[in-house]
Design a protein around this motif. Structure first.
Motif, PDB file in Angstrom:
ATOM      1  N   ALA A  13       0.819  -1.208   0.000  1.00  0.00           N
ATOM      2  CA  ALA A  13       0.000   0.000   0.000  1.00  0.00           C
ATOM      3  C   ALA A  13       0.856   1.263   0.000  1.00  0.00           C
ATOM      4  N   LEU A  14       2.076   1.155   0.573  1.00  0.00           N
ATOM      5  CA  LEU A  14       2.959   2.309   0.623  1.00  0.00           C
ATOM      6  C   LEU A  14       3.758   2.491  -0.662  1.00  0.00           C
ATOM      7  N   MET A  15       3.737   1.499  -1.517  1.00  0.00           N
ATOM      8  CA  MET A  15       4.521   1.566  -2.740  1.00  0.00           C
ATOM      9  C   MET A  15       3.952   2.585  -3.715  1.00  0.00           C
ATOM     10  N   LYS A  16       4.864   3.334  -4.308  1.00  0.00           N
ATOM     11  CA  LYS A  16       4.450   4.355  -5.260  1.00  0.00           C
ATOM     12  C   LYS A  16       4.902   3.961  -6.664  1.00  0.00           C
ATOM     13  N   ILE A  17       4.009   4.181  -7.629  1.00  0.00           N
ATOM     14  CA  ILE A  17       4.319   3.925  -9.031  1.00  0.00           C
ATOM     15  C   ILE A  17       4.069   5.213  -9.806  1.00  0.00           C
ATOM     16  N   LEU A  18       5.059   5.624 -10.584  1.00  0.00           N
ATOM     17  CA  LEU A  18       4.921   6.828 -11.400  1.00  0.00           C
ATOM     18  C   LEU A  18       4.751   6.430 -12.863  1.00  0.00           C
ATOM     19  N   PHE A  39      -1.688   0.239  -4.524  1.00  0.00           N
ATOM     20  CA  PHE A  39      -0.505   1.056  -4.769  1.00  0.00           C
ATOM     21  C   PHE A  39      -0.887   2.531  -4.761  1.00  0.00           C
ATOM     22  N   GLU A  40       0.101   3.381  -4.550  1.00  0.00           N
ATOM     23  CA  GLU A  40      -0.100   4.819  -4.725  1.00  0.00           C
ATOM     24  C   GLU A  40       0.334   5.172  -6.142  1.00  0.00           C
ATOM     25  N   LEU A  41      -0.609   5.572  -6.967  1.00  0.00           N
ATOM     26  CA  LEU A  41      -0.353   5.816  -8.382  1.00  0.00           C
ATOM     27  C   LEU A  41      -0.293   7.311  -8.669  1.00  0.00           C
ATOM     28  N   GLN A  59       9.487   6.732  -5.696  1.00  0.00           N
ATOM     29  CA  GLN A  59       8.751   5.648  -6.349  1.00  0.00           C
ATOM     30  C   GLN A  59       9.631   4.408  -6.446  1.00  0.00           C
ATOM     31  N   ILE A  60       9.062   3.262  -6.160  1.00  0.00           N
ATOM     32  CA  ILE A  60       9.803   2.012  -6.319  1.00  0.00           C
ATOM     33  C   ILE A  60       9.736   1.520  -7.756  1.00  0.00           C
ATOM     34  N   ALA A  61       8.733   2.013  -8.506  1.00  0.00           N
ATOM     35  CA  ALA A  61       8.551   1.564  -9.889  1.00  0.00           C
ATOM     36  C   ALA A  61       8.107   2.719 -10.762  1.00  0.00           C
ATOM     37  N   VAL A  62       8.549   2.685 -12.020  1.00  0.00           N
ATOM     38  CA  VAL A  62       8.013   3.583 -13.032  1.00  0.00           C
ATOM     39  C   VAL A  62       7.349   2.717 -14.100  1.00  0.00           C
ATOM     40  N   CYS A  63       6.278   3.238 -14.666  1.00  0.00           N
ATOM     41  CA  CYS A  63       5.540   2.512 -15.700  1.00  0.00           C
ATOM     42  C   CYS A  63       5.602   3.337 -16.979  1.00  0.00           C
ATOM     43  N   VAL A  64       6.109   2.737 -18.049  1.00  0.00           N
ATOM     44  CA  VAL A  64       6.364   3.472 -19.284  1.00  0.00           C
ATOM     45  C   VAL A  64       5.656   2.820 -20.464  1.00  0.00           C
ATOM     46  N   PHE A  65       5.618   3.582 -21.562  1.00  0.00           N
ATOM     47  CA  PHE A  65       4.923   3.118 -22.755  1.00  0.00           C
ATOM     48  C   PHE A  65       5.898   3.144 -23.930  1.00  0.00           C
ATOM     49  N   VAL A  66       5.390   2.946 -25.145  1.00  0.00           N
ATOM     50  CA  VAL A  66       6.219   2.655 -26.311  1.00  0.00           C
ATOM     51  C   VAL A  66       7.176   3.780 -26.695  1.00  0.00           C
ATOM     52  N   GLU A  80      19.601   5.876  -9.037  1.00  0.00           N
ATOM     53  CA  GLU A  80      20.054   6.767  -7.963  1.00  0.00           C
ATOM     54  C   GLU A  80      18.895   7.177  -7.072  1.00  0.00           C
ATOM     55  N   LYS A  81      17.705   7.289  -7.649  1.00  0.00           N
ATOM     56  CA  LYS A  81      16.532   7.697  -6.893  1.00  0.00           C
ATOM     57  C   LYS A  81      15.799   6.524  -6.249  1.00  0.00           C
ATOM     58  N   GLY A  82      16.346   5.324  -6.394  1.00  0.00           N
ATOM     59  CA  GLY A  82      15.778   4.182  -5.685  1.00  0.00           C
ATOM     60  C   GLY A  82      14.751   3.377  -6.447  1.00  0.00           C
ATOM     61  N   VAL A  83      14.576   3.670  -7.727  1.00  0.00           N
ATOM     62  CA  VAL A  83      13.630   2.884  -8.526  1.00  0.00           C
ATOM     63  C   VAL A  83      14.203   1.481  -8.738  1.00  0.00           C
ATOM     64  N   LYS A  84      13.394   0.464  -8.471  1.00  0.00           N
ATOM     65  CA  LYS A  84      13.824  -0.925  -8.598  1.00  0.00           C
ATOM     66  C   LYS A  84      13.190  -1.643  -9.784  1.00  0.00           C
ATOM     67  N   ILE A  85      12.069  -1.117 -10.261  1.00  0.00           N
ATOM     68  CA  ILE A  85      11.298  -1.822 -11.292  1.00  0.00           C
ATOM     69  C   ILE A  85      10.927  -0.855 -12.404  1.00  0.00           C
ATOM     70  N   ILE A  86      11.188  -1.261 -13.636  1.00  0.00           N
ATOM     71  CA  ILE A  86      10.693  -0.540 -14.808  1.00  0.00           C
ATOM     72  C   ILE A  86       9.655  -1.432 -15.462  1.00  0.00           C
ATOM     73  N   ALA A  87       8.419  -0.978 -15.470  1.00  0.00           N
ATOM     74  CA  ALA A  87       7.319  -1.772 -16.012  1.00  0.00           C
ATOM     75  C   ALA A  87       6.853  -1.162 -17.326  1.00  0.00           C
ATOM     76  N   LEU A  88       6.920  -1.934 -18.385  1.00  0.00           N
ATOM     77  CA  LEU A  88       6.415  -1.481 -19.680  1.00  0.00           C
ATOM     78  C   LEU A  88       4.984  -1.980 -19.847  1.00  0.00           C
TER      79      LEU A  88
END
Length: 346
Positions: A13-18, A39-41, A59-66, A80-88
């Protein structure tokens, strides 16, 4: 011992996704499916690139598109900012520097298949529109012009359709075209036994290019497929061929196709993707001056149809994209492996 699931739930619940390149429909479907995860979106309409990467905060994860640029420079800042996951939230990952992500210990996931039928059906829609000119007929009738001159098409029945790339989308397209009574032939680095059993014959690329009345591209973009459609391969095609690309823009050398359209070697051209689309697609530019002379030249041809990367754009596909993306992030954040085959980088 019940504290562990509850603890993990609180962590989630505390996890943030940008989200980058986010549109209103992204927000709708992701917020709907996020009710299960908590998640916090946060959604940004701008694309990810060096110019905006500093916006990432906690944010622990960023979500990206094409069209997001996830190159080494961007990845370095994300790490460097602590992002662990890149989700496409797409199938392709040619816009990600995988080696740079590996060096930073990042996990990469994607949506390997969301709705193959969505893209395959859009390909057929483009094919039929180009052939029977329904877009032109629609505009004529609205102006009370009921003449048929200039609207003549051809029967699909009995035509040879060449499919380059027979993954999930290509396979779905093959089956649809068989239903029209077409002869369907294919090229891929590995044949699909199920398609072969259904009468799809595999040949080398040169044979497929030279034998097909209609050619449809359904392969990924990589170093082997970049500009696979060029002046040389175009010359191997039948005069008057219909060429459709709903895969990735970089498969085609667009200036070469323009030349082939000008000399009438290519009779019909339909694209839902474009090599320079990140500057154009998913934006309203109706009040802007478009400086891309290549796309402007393309759109000037009466036998060219351009759609703005909407092949995936169905309710079913967007729902699947949101569900698979969030479930993958959830699993990776908990140190588990998603069961949806979404992980690219371990």
């Amino acid at each position: 011992m019940e504290f562990l699931p509850n603890f993990l739930q609180r962590i989630t619940a505390l996890m943030k996704i940008l989200f980058f390149s986010a549109k209103p429909y992204d927000r709708t479907f992701f917020e709907q499916h996020n009710e299960r995860y908590g998640f916090e979106l946060e959604f940004l309409e701008t694309h990810l690139g060096p110019h905006i990467v500093e916006a990432v905060q906690d944010q622990i994860a960023v979500c990206v598109f094409v069209n997001d640029k996830v190159n080494a420079e961007v990845i370095a800042v994300l790490a460097e900012k602590g992002v662990k996951i890149i989700a496409l939230r797409c199938a392709g990952f040619n816009n990600v520097d995988l080696e740079a992500a590996r060096e930073k210990g990042m996990r990469i996931c994607r949506v390997p298949e969301y709705s193959p039928q969505a893209v395959a059906e859009h390909t057929v829609a483009m094919l039929l529109t180009l052939n029977r000119k329904t877009h032109k007929a629609y505009n004529r009738v609205r102006e009370q012009n009921f003449a048929l001159n200039g609207l003549m098409g051809f029967n699909l029945y009995g035509k040879t359709v060449g499919v380059i790339g027979t993954g999930k989308i290509g396979a779905a397209f093959c089956k649809i075209m068989k239903g029209f009574g077409c002869k369907v032939i294919a090229y891929d680095i590995a044949a699909n036994a199920v398609l072969q059993a259904n009468g799809i014959a595999y040949h080398d690329l040169e044979t497929v290019l030279g034998s097909s009345d209609i050619i449809s591209l359904h392969c990924p973009l990589n170093e082997h497929t970049h500009h696979m459609i060029n002046a040389q391969t175009l010359q191997k095609m039948k005069k008057g061929v219909m060429l459709i690309n709903t895969s990735r823009g970089g498969l085609i050398n667009t200036p070469d196709v323009i030349d082939a359209l000008k000399n009438k070697h290519v009779g019909y051209f339909g694209i839902d993707v474009y090599e320079q689309e990140e500057k154009l697609f998913f934006k309203d530019l109706s009040e802007s001056i478009i400086e891309d002379d290549t796309i402007q030249r393309l759109m000037s041809f009466p036998n060219v149809l351009v759609t703005a990367h909407q092949g995936f754009f169905t309710e079913e596909a967007l729902s699947e994209i949101a569900q698979v993306t969030l479930s993958s992030i959830d699993a990776l954040a908990k140190g588990a492996e998603p069961d949806n085959k979404s992980v690219i980088l371990v």
